[in-house]
Structure formats: structure tokens, C-alpha cells
Design a protein around this motif. Structure first.
Motif, PDB file in Angstrom:
ATOM      1  N   MET A   1     -36.015  33.142   1.334  1.00 25.16           N
ATOM      2  CA  MET A   1     -36.795  34.060   0.624  1.00 25.16           C
ATOM      3  C   MET A   1     -36.112  35.540   0.418  1.00 25.16           C
ATOM      4  O   MET A   1     -36.303  36.546  -0.109  1.00 25.16           O
ATOM      5  N   ARG A   2     -35.171  35.632   1.547  1.00 21.54           N
ATOM      6  CA  ARG A   2     -34.620  36.995   1.654  1.00 21.54           C
ATOM      7  C   ARG A   2     -33.123  37.303   1.035  1.00 21.54           C
ATOM      8  O   ARG A   2     -32.739  38.483   0.775  1.00 21.54           O
ATOM      9  N   TYR A   3     -32.676  36.139   0.262  1.00 23.11           N
ATOM     10  CA  TYR A   3     -31.743  36.473  -0.436  1.00 23.11           C
ATOM     11  C   TYR A   3     -31.383  36.047  -1.947  1.00 23.11           C
ATOM     12  O   TYR A   3     -30.203  36.132  -2.483  1.00 23.11           O
ATOM     13  N   GLN A   4     -32.466  35.649  -2.258  1.00 23.35           N
ATOM     14  CA  GLN A   4     -32.606  35.434  -3.786  1.00 23.35           C
ATOM     15  C   GLN A   4     -32.712  36.603  -4.592  1.00 23.35           C
ATOM     16  O   GLN A   4     -32.829  37.681  -4.173  1.00 23.35           O
ATOM     17  N   TYR A   5     -32.299  36.596  -5.900  1.00 22.68           N
ATOM     18  CA  TYR A   5     -32.101  37.621  -6.867  1.00 22.68           C
ATOM     19  C   TYR A   5     -33.311  38.333  -7.137  1.00 22.68           C
ATOM     20  O   TYR A   5     -33.632  39.529  -7.142  1.00 22.68           O
ATOM     21  N   LYS A   6     -34.324  37.503  -7.470  1.00 20.18           N
ATOM     22  CA  LYS A   6     -35.491  37.960  -8.278  1.00 20.18           C
ATOM     23  C   LYS A   6     -36.944  37.068  -7.551  1.00 20.18           C
ATOM     24  O   LYS A   6     -36.780  35.751  -7.346  1.00 20.18           O
ATOM     25  N   TRP A   7     -38.139  37.596  -7.464  1.00 18.55           N
ATOM     26  CA  TRP A   7     -39.264  36.928  -7.252  1.00 18.55           C
ATOM     27  C   TRP A   7     -39.949  36.274  -8.265  1.00 18.55           C
ATOM     28  O   TRP A   7     -40.940  35.588  -7.999  1.00 18.55           O
ATOM     29  N   GLN A   8     -39.298  36.168  -9.580  1.00 19.95           N
ATOM     30  CA  GLN A   8     -39.995  35.427 -10.728  1.00 19.95           C
ATOM     31  C   GLN A   8     -38.662  34.629 -11.112  1.00 19.95           C
ATOM     32  O   GLN A   8     -37.545  34.804 -10.883  1.00 19.95           O
ATOM     33  N   GLU A  18     -22.055  38.419  -7.792  1.00 23.41           N
ATOM     34  CA  GLU A  18     -22.208  38.910  -6.345  1.00 23.41           C
ATOM     35  C   GLU A  18     -23.196  38.447  -5.589  1.00 23.41           C
ATOM     36  O   GLU A  18     -23.266  38.181  -4.587  1.00 23.41           O
ATOM     37  N   ASN A  19     -24.526  38.258  -6.265  1.00 20.54           N
ATOM     38  CA  ASN A  19     -25.842  37.807  -5.252  1.00 20.54           C
ATOM     39  C   ASN A  19     -25.806  36.427  -5.143  1.00 20.54           C
ATOM     40  O   ASN A  19     -25.715  36.088  -3.989  1.00 20.54           O
ATOM     41  N   GLN A  20     -25.245  35.811  -6.164  1.00 25.23           N
ATOM     42  CA  GLN A  20     -24.794  34.081  -5.801  1.00 25.23           C
ATOM     43  C   GLN A  20     -24.194  33.837  -4.907  1.00 25.23           C
ATOM     44  O   GLN A  20     -24.085  32.915  -3.915  1.00 25.23           O
ATOM     45  N   ASP A  21     -22.714  34.458  -4.940  1.00 19.81           N
ATOM     46  CA  ASP A  21     -21.697  34.394  -4.018  1.00 19.81           C
ATOM     47  C   ASP A  21     -22.295  34.821  -2.638  1.00 19.81           C
ATOM     48  O   ASP A  21     -21.734  34.165  -1.571  1.00 19.81           O
ATOM     49  N   THR A  46     -36.335  32.901  -7.883  1.00 22.49           N
ATOM     50  CA  THR A  46     -35.096  32.365  -7.912  1.00 22.49           C
ATOM     51  C   THR A  46     -34.202  31.560  -6.805  1.00 22.49           C
ATOM     52  O   THR A  46     -33.360  30.966  -7.233  1.00 22.49           O
ATOM     53  N   SER A  47     -35.071  31.513  -5.783  1.00 28.45           N
ATOM     54  CA  SER A  47     -34.394  30.818  -4.638  1.00 28.45           C
ATOM     55  C   SER A  47     -33.900  29.605  -4.802  1.00 28.45           C
ATOM     56  O   SER A  47     -32.844  29.070  -4.543  1.00 28.45           O
ATOM     57  N   GLU A  48     -34.824  28.625  -5.178  1.00 30.68           N
ATOM     58  CA  GLU A  48     -34.561  27.369  -5.513  1.00 30.68           C
ATOM     59  C   GLU A  48     -33.445  27.106  -6.545  1.00 30.68           C
ATOM     60  O   GLU A  48     -32.358  26.203  -6.214  1.00 30.68           O
TER      61      GLU A  48
END
Length: 373
Positions: A1-8, A18-21, A46-48
Motif C-alpha cells: 500500500m505504500r508504493y502504489q501510485y494512486k488510491w483509486q 518512475e513509480n512503476q520502476d 493501483t497496487s494490484e
């Protein structure tokens, strides 16, 4: 939950590379150091989806993948949410499926009723899409124990760490039922230990607060797993320092715990430290739904260990957390009569003033739960 890009949920193309990397580098680093349990949830935005871009590239037999789906009265909706999780993860099955947020008696009953979401999860298990079924909870200890005693679950995700040991009876109950015990957010909800106040740093010497809390939790054999909450590859480094200390945990922990307890007594008084929580009402029994036990607990931490920022984070969730963090702040006390609800407390006379002082110390801008933001 701490490294995903958005909470939706958003289209995959909107996720910055960059976020995905960073996420993929974090996962690869975890496996390098022997951490193979990856926990996510349908409610983590977006975590999953982002995990689904790397998990299929990794040896499946080396992974323990856990996701969580909130209970639904409509079991078809529960199934749709799980199907969405599995599609995003791009896996044939998950090792662990948690029913996410069994926080009240009403939710227990809704989950385990015939034809409820637990039955639906069992269908998924028979289809080979789920190996084990558990539940996560932010609920009170009695609710957790009742859920455990249904004997319907293989594991539990709950809160328990040095600063909040209320759920120990639930951990003991889980052990009696041969359940796995997974501690939620030991370094964040357990005290924002990645950004500790100087006083706490000094009290935990020669360990860092993160190392102390990890060692405290893992020194109890009834506890099996701690979530790390890594948001970048280097976040594992401090946690890994704990491992070499496990064999001598007792001798390392004792002086630190003694120092922490002595400081609390010095600041708050021995009588208060030993009796503050006796006879306190829960929020449902309190005018204005004020969550007196949580507020006094946060006051203790703020005063004894300078954990003011942590206290503010938690205090300002009150009134905004629903059944995940129930009850309200200590507002409008001059309009409320707390005498009858405090009749069993040895500190009844002074608690209203302490609540007012805590509101002044910790109150401020309201805070939403992360998954609501």
C-alpha cells in the motif's frame, strides 16, 4: 500500500514509469533479502494493477501473495471484486485471501451467514483460486476473538506492537486455533517509527525504534509475520538488522522496556500508568461518541515519549475513520456530562480536563483514512 501510485483505480497508462520502476525494484529487493510475502488489497488503489506487471515475471512457487477484499452483503459483488483483484495481479491464484475489515459484530454475522462472503471465498478455494482464507481487522479485541472462535479462518491480520498490546488475548486465541498471526503496520500504526521523535530514539538505544519494535513483536513466538510497509528498496535495510538479534532478544529488550516504562512513570505518575484504563467506557457508551480510551492512550504517548506527530495523525482520524477507527474527538466537552459513563474509573474527576488538554495538544486538521483519500 505504500508504493502504489494512486488510491483509486486508474488506467494503467496513467501510472508514471518512475513509480512503476520503484515498485518493481522494491519487490526485487525484497526477494533478494528473503522476503517473499507480498500483501496488497482491492482497496489499495493501483497496487494490484502495478504488482501485476511484475509478479508474472517471478517464480510463482517462491511467492506468498496475499490480497484482501472487503465483505459485501451482495456476494456477487464480493466475487466481482475478487475477480478484479486476480485479473489485476495476473495470477492464476492467490495464496492468501483476507476478508478485509471484520471490525464489528454485525460484519462477522454478515460474513459467516449461509450464502455470505465466507461461503463465496470457500467456493474460490475449491476452484483453486485461493489457498487459504483469513481476515483482517481493526476492530476491538472482543470482536476479533469472536471471529477467531468461529474456527472459520486460517489466519488473522491484526494490530499489536509495543505501544498497543491490547490484542494479545486475540493472538493467544489465534494460536489455540492454529491460525497464522500477521501484524499490520508495525512501523507506521505502531508509532510512525520511520520518523521517530528524538526522545524515543534515545530511549530505544542501542536499537532504533524500528528494530526495537520488530524485536519486541518477533520475540513472541505466537507472532509469525510483520508487515514492513516498504515504499522503496532501501526501506528493508533497517528491518533486516533485527534478524541477527532474535536469538538474544530477551536480554536486549529488557533494559529498553524498563527504560520506556520508567520514563512513562516519571512523566505521568505510577498510579496513572498502572490504572488509567480501568473502567473506561467505549465510544458507544459515551456522550458524543467520544473515544475516551484511545484519546487518553494517545495523550500518554505524546507526553511520555514526545510522540506528538503520531498522536495528531491518529487523533485527527477520529470522526473520519468509520468502523476502522471508531468514535469521535473530545470536542464540545462543556456541553456533555461524562459523569455517568466514567463512574467505574478511578480517575473520573480529572478525565474531562485531560480530554480537553489532549484536544488542545493533538487536535487540528481532520485526517482521512489513506484508502479514503
Amino acid at each position: 500500500m505504500r508504493y502504489q501510485y494512486k488510491w483509486q483505480d486508474i488506467p494503467a497508462k496513467e501510472i508514471p514509469q518512475e513509480n512503476q520502476d520503484n515498485l518493481e525494484a522494491t519487490i526485487r529487493r525484497s526477494l533478494e533479502v528473503g522476503i517473499n510475502h507480498i500483501e496488497t488489497a482491492r482497496g489499495y488503489g493501483t497496487s494490484e494493477m502495478q504488482l501485476g506487471k511484475i509478479l508474472p515475471k517471478l517464480p510463482r512457487e517462491q511467492l506468498i501473495v496475499q490480497t484482501k477484499v472487503c465483505p459485501q452483503k451482495n456476494v456477487k459483488q464480493f466475487r466481482r471484486e475478487f475477480d478484479k483483484s486476480l485479473a489485476f495481479l495476473q495470477l492464476d491464484y492467490v495464496d492468501l485471501l483476507g476478508i478485509h475489515g471484520i471490525n464489528t459484530y454485525e460484519i462477522i454475522d454478515e460474513c459467516i451467514r449461509p450464502g455470505g462472503c465466507l461461503d463465496e471465498a470457500r467456493k474460490l478455494q475449491k476452484q483453486g483460486k485461493v489457498r487459504f482464507i483469513g481476515f483482517s481487522t481493526h476492530g476491538p479485541t472482543d470482536v476479533i476473538i469472536k471471529t477467531i472462535e468461529t474456527d472459520c479462518f486460517d489466519y488473522v491480520n491484526l494490530h499489536w506492537y509495543y505501544i498497543n498490546q491490547l490484542n494479545w488475548p486475540a493472538i493467544e486465541a489465534a494460536n489455540k486455533h492454529d491460525m497464522g498471526v500477521f501484524i499490520i503496520s508495525a512501523s507506521d500504526k505502531g508509532g510512525k517509527l520511520y520518523d521517530p521523535p528524538q526522545k524515543l530514539i534515545e530511549l530505544c538505544q542501542p536499537l532504533s525504534p524500528i528494530m526495537f519494535n520488530n524485536l519486541f513483536c518477533l520475540s513472541h513466538s505466537q507472532v509469525h509475520t510483520l508487515s514492513v510497509g516498504a515504499s522503496r528498496p532501501t526501506d528493508f535495510d533497517e528491518h533486516l538488522k533485527t534478524l541477527s538479534l532474535l536469538d538474544k532478544a530477551e536480554e536486549i529488550l529488557e533494559p529498553i522496556i524498563n527504560r520506556l516504562e520508567a520514563e512513562a512513570i516519571k512523566v505521568l505518575g505510577e498510579n496513572w500508568v498502572k490504572t488509567w484504563n480501568i473502567g473506561l467506557p467505549n465510544h458507544k457508551q459515551t456522550p458524543g461518541n467520544i473515544n475516551i480510551p484511545v484519546i487518553l492512550w494517545l495523550r500518554n504517548l505524546a507526553l511520555a515519549y514526545d510522540m506528538i506527530e503520531y498522536g495528531r495523525m491518529r487523533y485527527n482520524l477520529l470522526g473520519n475513520g468509520g468502523h476502522w477507527f471508531p468514535g469521535k474527538q473530545a470536542e464540545n466537552l462543556d456541553k456533555l456530562d461524562l459523569k455517568s459513563c466514567l463512574v467505574n474509573s478511578p480517575h473520573a474527576d480529572k478525565i474531562p480536563d485531560l480530554l480537553a488538554d489532549t484536544h488542545h495538544l493533538l487536535g487540528g486538521q481532520s485526517v482521512q483514512r489513506l484508502s479514503s483519500s
